[in-house]
Write a protein that holds these residues in place. Sequence first.
Motif, PDB file in Angstrom:
ATOM      1  N   SER A 123     114.726  31.955  54.588  1.00  0.00           N
ATOM      2  CA  SER A 123     114.355  31.380  55.888  1.00  0.00           C
ATOM      3  C   SER A 123     114.216  29.866  55.743  1.00  0.00           C
ATOM      4  N   GLY A 124     114.141  29.205  56.880  1.00  0.00           N
ATOM      5  CA  GLY A 124     113.931  27.757  56.852  1.00  0.00           C
ATOM      6  C   GLY A 124     112.584  27.407  56.252  1.00  0.00           C
ATOM      7  N   LEU A 125     111.578  28.217  56.556  1.00  0.00           N
ATOM      8  CA  LEU A 125     110.243  27.929  56.011  1.00  0.00           C
ATOM      9  C   LEU A 125     110.209  28.148  54.498  1.00  0.00           C
TER      10      LEU A 125
ATOM     11  N   THR B  70     116.892  19.855  60.021  1.00  0.00           N
ATOM     12  CA  THR B  70     117.416  20.971  60.816  1.00  0.00           C
ATOM     13  C   THR B  70     117.929  20.516  62.183  1.00  0.00           C
TER      14      THR B  70
ATOM     15  N   LEU C 181     117.812  32.088  57.536  1.00  0.00           N
ATOM     16  CA  LEU C 181     118.340  31.500  56.304  1.00  0.00           C
ATOM     17  C   LEU C 181     117.816  30.082  56.127  1.00  0.00           C
TER      18      LEU C 181
HETATM   19  C1  LIG Z   1     112.398  21.923  62.350  1.00  0.00           C
HETATM   20  C2  LIG Z   1     112.306  23.312  61.801  1.00  0.00           C
HETATM   21  N1  LIG Z   1     112.345  23.482  60.475  1.00  0.00           N
HETATM   22  C3  LIG Z   1     112.258  24.694  59.919  1.00  0.00           C
HETATM   23  C4  LIG Z   1     112.133  25.825  60.686  1.00  0.00           C
HETATM   24  C5  LIG Z   1     111.963  27.155  60.007  1.00  0.00           C
HETATM   25  O1  LIG Z   1     113.062  27.972  60.099  1.00  0.00           O
HETATM   26  P1  LIG Z   1     112.902  29.565  59.956  1.00  0.00           P
HETATM   27  O2  LIG Z   1     112.597  30.067  61.328  1.00  0.00           O
HETATM   28  O3  LIG Z   1     114.220  30.004  59.438  1.00  0.00           O
HETATM   29  O4  LIG Z   1     111.803  29.800  58.981  1.00  0.00           O
HETATM   30  C6  LIG Z   1     112.093  25.701  62.078  1.00  0.00           C
HETATM   31  C7  LIG Z   1     111.969  26.917  62.919  1.00  0.00           C
HETATM   32  O5  LIG Z   1     111.713  26.861  64.093  1.00  0.00           O
HETATM   33  C8  LIG Z   1     112.170  24.413  62.650  1.00  0.00           C
HETATM   34  O6  LIG Z   1     112.085  24.240  63.968  1.00  0.00           O
END
Ligand SMILES: Cc1ncc(COP(=O)(O)O)c(C=O)c1O
Length: 407
Positions: free
Chosen positions: A93-95, A193, A226
Amino acid sequence: MNRIPEDQGGASAKKPLTPATRLVTGGRDPFAQHGFVNTPIYRGSTVLYRNTEDFLQRKAKFTYGTKGTPTTDSLEVAWTDLTGAAGTVLVPSGLAAISIALLCCLKSGDHLLVPDSVYRPTRNFCDSVLKRFGVETTYYDPLLGTDITRAFKPNTRAVFTEAPGSLSFEMQDIPAIAKAAHARDIVVLMDNTWATPLFFSSHAKGVDIAIDAGTKYLSGASDLLLGLVSANERCWKDLRATFDTMAICAGPEDVFLALRGLRSMRVRLLHQQESGLAVARWLAARPEVARVLHPALESDPGHAIWKRDFTGASSLFSIVLKPMPDAAAHAFINALTLFGIGASWGGFESLAIPFDCTPFRTATKWVPGGPAIRFHIGLEDVGDLTADLEKGFAAMRNVEGYAADGV
Ligand SMILES: Cc1ncc(COP(=O)(O)O)c(C=O)c1O
């Protein structure tokens, strides 16, 4: 036909390819896949070796499922090529990408700087896990450029950046921050992102570790989770070692879908940029709207930085309404039929959510003067979207207590 250019392992091209072409050719090796255009989904934990000697020396390109497969390799190679990094890792995930990026460059006793406008779960990670492991976080005004030096402590090890800021869209002067940080050997991280590598070349602008939530525009379809972390030569070894140690690896189907998304990402982004700007301009002209927070608009305080450093804008932006009850903003959103009410953006569908940054600002104050709404503009027709928004404004006016200045 599908021979892979020289800088991606093929034998034809001499001069560097443009990003538009790299998105198509990157990470593909059809003749390693029996001529099929795409690398298929490799699922697997065990990798078999021909004999004990090879096993003991791990003599193979792929050594274990968590460390990579031909599918993950395809996306890693393509992303590394696109970002101009030394390497990329893929996480679920992004996080997770934000977490592993921070973990790979910090240790107990270090000090970290994070912009006050950061994606809220990033703040949560710093205030919980990093704090527990002895890393101190200070939040800074995202508008600090060179003056970031004032926030440096002797033990400052990393500066996190995100441009524009989540929800509130402050632009950060990344080259100025990177220059100040590098003078003190401080690592610069960025959540890129919003722009993606297509609209902001983070590593070329001084970022050591760049994060992209592939969940958003890389997917383009709201159907996967992702994270991608790319690093320059300075940080790549530490990033890869942390990834291998923790084995937070992305799932094969998600990586495959992201590879599909990659090929069309530029076309979608260019289209969504135009639609996003058209809707933003339309909203800016409405009497109910006090401000549109979109760095590509000439009226935005961050426009000069955006114009200098970015080559495009994605389709996520916010508005601040004139003073009115929150219920009027909620009635507006509830009346929309083409805008979903949901958090994760970057897909083909438009979204609208209310937000308030007040509870999670510590270095700056969020005083917008009216209710705020974040929009994501998808691939729908702009005329249909503005007609839908008209319906929302009509519903807003019917709410008791609604009396926006000048309306
Ligand atoms: C700027 C930004 N970075 C990271 C993320 C995290 O992504 P994920 O939802 O895949 O964890 C988000 C999700 O909304 C986001 O807005």
